[in-house]
Enzyme design. Structure first.
Site, PDB file in Angstrom:
ATOM      1  N   GLU A  65     -12.373   2.572   1.823  1.00 20.62           N
ATOM      2  CA  GLU A  65     -12.763   1.287   1.047  1.00 20.62           C
ATOM      3  C   GLU A  65     -12.189   1.314   0.169  1.00 20.62           C
ATOM      4  O   GLU A  65     -13.182   0.470  -0.871  1.00 20.62           O
ATOM      5  CB  GLU A  65     -13.411   0.656   2.543  1.00 20.62           C
ATOM      6  CG  GLU A  65     -12.882  -0.215   3.194  1.00 20.62           C
ATOM      7  CD  GLU A  65     -13.756  -0.988   3.882  1.00 20.62           C
ATOM      8  OE1 GLU A  65     -14.591  -2.000   3.201  1.00 20.62           O
ATOM      9  OE2 GLU A  65     -13.983  -0.815   4.968  1.00 20.62           O
ATOM     10  N   GLY A  66     -12.194   2.494  -0.845  1.00 20.87           N
ATOM     11  CA  GLY A  66     -11.116   2.524  -2.675  1.00 20.87           C
ATOM     12  C   GLY A  66     -11.665   3.627  -2.341  1.00 20.87           C
ATOM     13  O   GLY A  66     -13.516   4.330  -2.676  1.00 20.87           O
TER      14      GLY A  66
END
Length: 595
Positions: A414-415
């Protein structure tokens, strides 16, 4: 190869489309040397009825997990049993944040995270499965779906009969969400879109019944007739052209999760399946990821608490050199670090969840900060736990080596944290940079004066220009014993605001700053420690007025975190001027040439 001026301008345009607005949240204000204390103080708490409901659900899930979720077996077999998926549904875990009108429990974010903390501490893979299904899969439908879409799709998702997934990542689009290459072209009659592309590393992707898929749709402009924008679509695997290439990829940790790869070949998706607005898929993706990142804070907190318990228990019982490990200062250092960061993770997670619950207009930077902070410090805590266990922790009859493998994905998913640090720095510096650019332009035109400063500030004119004052912003703690720490935090925030104009000036132009990732990292690390320290102070101030029996609500641990963070802030501010960047880059360039 360095980006061209045109590429930098295009990236800036994309960022501005995603973050533009008149609101300046707490974290962004730090970059101006300001402290918006009303956004964090008093420390958020739940009303008694909501707290009771959250505690009851967390207790049910903890009891179920202890009796039915065998984390070691799930790791060995690389599969979450269907019975567990069903059992969580019977506990209403998938209903938690679904609106009451659709049969959900209507939990707010703070309530929901109490349950996610429990799952994160028991089995990180199960927590990721629930997060992918609920926090980003179902959440997209709740936030952006029409009433008709919600009525059609939500019931199956919350009763456990259907699994949800969020399909963003692909070969050219991971942390770079704008790199989506999957295309969705409208049919000639405009009734549908035809999708072509590949998605991979999608949690639940190969087993999901409903997926939110990001794809590029035409968005021509006079300047660029071939321009496209990302749109979100609701997709089901029974659509012709949907192909699962790999349902369960083998991986290092969180092995129970089904990480899939799928391909879309001329797959027709009705226009009614557009989720949100045409061409606004990136905004939907980033909004949903905000929720997922806050969930990371909760699951990492749960994971770190379990590590801290195990570390202290082993240190007390293991005897070496005729004394327990707990008597050695280097072991106590690890225990203190873990306790301090558990306290801080919980404080920052609670504050971020409260931003969501209050409907705050600007918390994107805070969720990115929380994700980076919680995942990086959990990794250190897990590593320290293994070190305290010694050789015993390295073997598979103990859970520590699994905890280590499970924790490693957090700094990537997620990043990636490296990308998020650049994001934190660039987004945080955008407002002050624009302010400084306006002032500098006035100076060059001979128009600079105190009178016209306000006109140069644009949407952030209500904030004081930090480099025109030497006063530190007040930090509104009530407890007298916290005043020195609050004053110290205010001074560091002032120093941060005063330092940034010098950093901008030394880099001379936006193109240079955009590529200065070593500078970004230091700026982000300062902002992270300042923000989390503010959350810790708010929690400490609350605890002074309301004593807690919670062993993880330890004021001594919170105060130690403030000391650790303050030292890091001072070091990072100093290293903006004095560093080894030239030698570092030269060594990297030489190695890349020779090896």
């Amino acid at each position: 190869m360095a980006l061209t001026a045109a590429q930098i301008a295009d990236q800036r345009k994309q960022v501005e489309e995603l973050i533009a607005g008149p609101d300046v949240g707490f974290a962004k204000a730090l970059f101006y040397g300001q402290f918006k204390g009303e956004l964090l103080f008093p420390y958020p708490t739940l009303p008694a009825d909501k707290q009771a409901a959250a505690d009851e659900m967390a207790a049910k899930v903890r009891d179920y997990a202890d009796r039915h979720i065998d984390a070691a077996k799930i790791d060995r077999e690389a599969r979450i049993p269907d019975a567990v998926v069903k059992g969580l549904a019977e506990l209403d875990v998938y209903r938690l944040t679904i609106p009451l009108e659709y049969g959900g429990l209507g939990f707010n974010q703070q309530q929901y995270l109490k349950t996610m903390e429990v799952l994160g501490g028991h089995d990180a893979g199960v927590a990721v499965f629930v997060n992918a299904h609920h926090s980003i899969g179902v959440r997209a439908l709740v936030l952006f779906g029409t009433k008709e879409q919600q009525a059609k799709w939500l019931p199956g998702l919350y009763d456990g009969s259907k699994i949800g997934a969020f399909a963003l990542t692909e070969p050219e689009a991971g942390s770079d969400a704008g790199g989506v290459r999957t295309t969705a072209k409208p049919t000639s009659d405009g009734s549908a879109f035809v999708l072509n592309g590949t998605k991979h590393y999608i949690t639940n992707g190969g087993i999901a019944h409903i997926l939110t898929v990001m794809a590029r749709t035409p968005a021509p402009t006079p300047e660029d007739p071939q321009a496209t924008k990302v749109t979100a679509f609701l997709v089901t695997p029974d659509m012709p052209g949907f192909e699962v290439l790999e349902a369960r990829a083998e991986k290092c940790g969180i092995r129970g999760t089904a990480t899939g790869k799928m391909r879309f070949t001329d797959m027709r998706v009705p226009k009614e399946n557009i989720l949100g607005q045409l061409g606004r898929g990136l905004q939907a993706a980033l909004t949903v990821l905000n929720y997922g990142r806050v969930t990371f804070g909760a699951t990492c907190t749960g994971h770190a608490k379990v590590c801290l318990k195990a570390m202290t228990a082993h240190a007390k019982s293991r005897v070496q050199f005729q004394q327990p490990l707990a008597e050695f200062q280097l072991v106590r250092k690890k225990i203190a670090f873990a306790a301090a960061n558990v306290f801080a993770m919980e404080a920052a997670t609670t504050e971020c969840a409260a931003f969501i619950d209050k409907g705050s207009p600007d918390y994107m930077l805070e969720t990115a900060i929380l994700k980076v902070f919680a995942t990086e410090h959990l990794w250190t805590v897990v590593n320290d736990t293994l070190q305290v266990y010694g050789g015993k922790g390295y073997f598979c009859d103990q859970p520590v080596e699994r905890w280590m493998r499970d924790a490693r994905i957090n700094t990537i998913g997620e990043g990636a944290n490296d990308v998020l640090k650049a994001f934190i720095a660039v987004v945080g510096c955008r407002g002050p940079g624009m302010m400084l650019q306006g002032l500098r332009a006035d100076m060059l035109r001979g128009k600079w004066s105190l009178r016209n400063i306000g006109a140069s500030l644009g949407v952030v004119g209500r904030l004081t220009v930090p480099w025109l004052t030497t006063s530190a912003p007040p930090v509104p703690v009530k407890a007298a014993e916290l005043k020195p720490a609050a004053d110290e935090l205010g001074k560091m925030i002032r120093d941060f605001g005063l330092k940034l104009p010098h950093v901008f000036m030394s880099l001379k132009d936006e193109a240079t700053f955009a590529q200065a990732q070593l500078v970004h990292e230091r700026i982000a690390d300062v902002a992270i420690d300042l923000y989390v320290s503010a959350c810790v102070l708010a929690r400490l101030d609350h605890l002074e007025a309301a004593a807690s029996a919670d062993p993880f609500a330890d004021a001594a641990a919170g105060r130690y975190f403030l000391a650790l963070a303050a030292r890091r802030v001072r070091q990072n501010l100093a290293s903006l001027d004095s560093n080894d960047d030239t030698e570092l880059l030269a060594a990297a360039a030489s190695t890349l040439t020779r090896v």
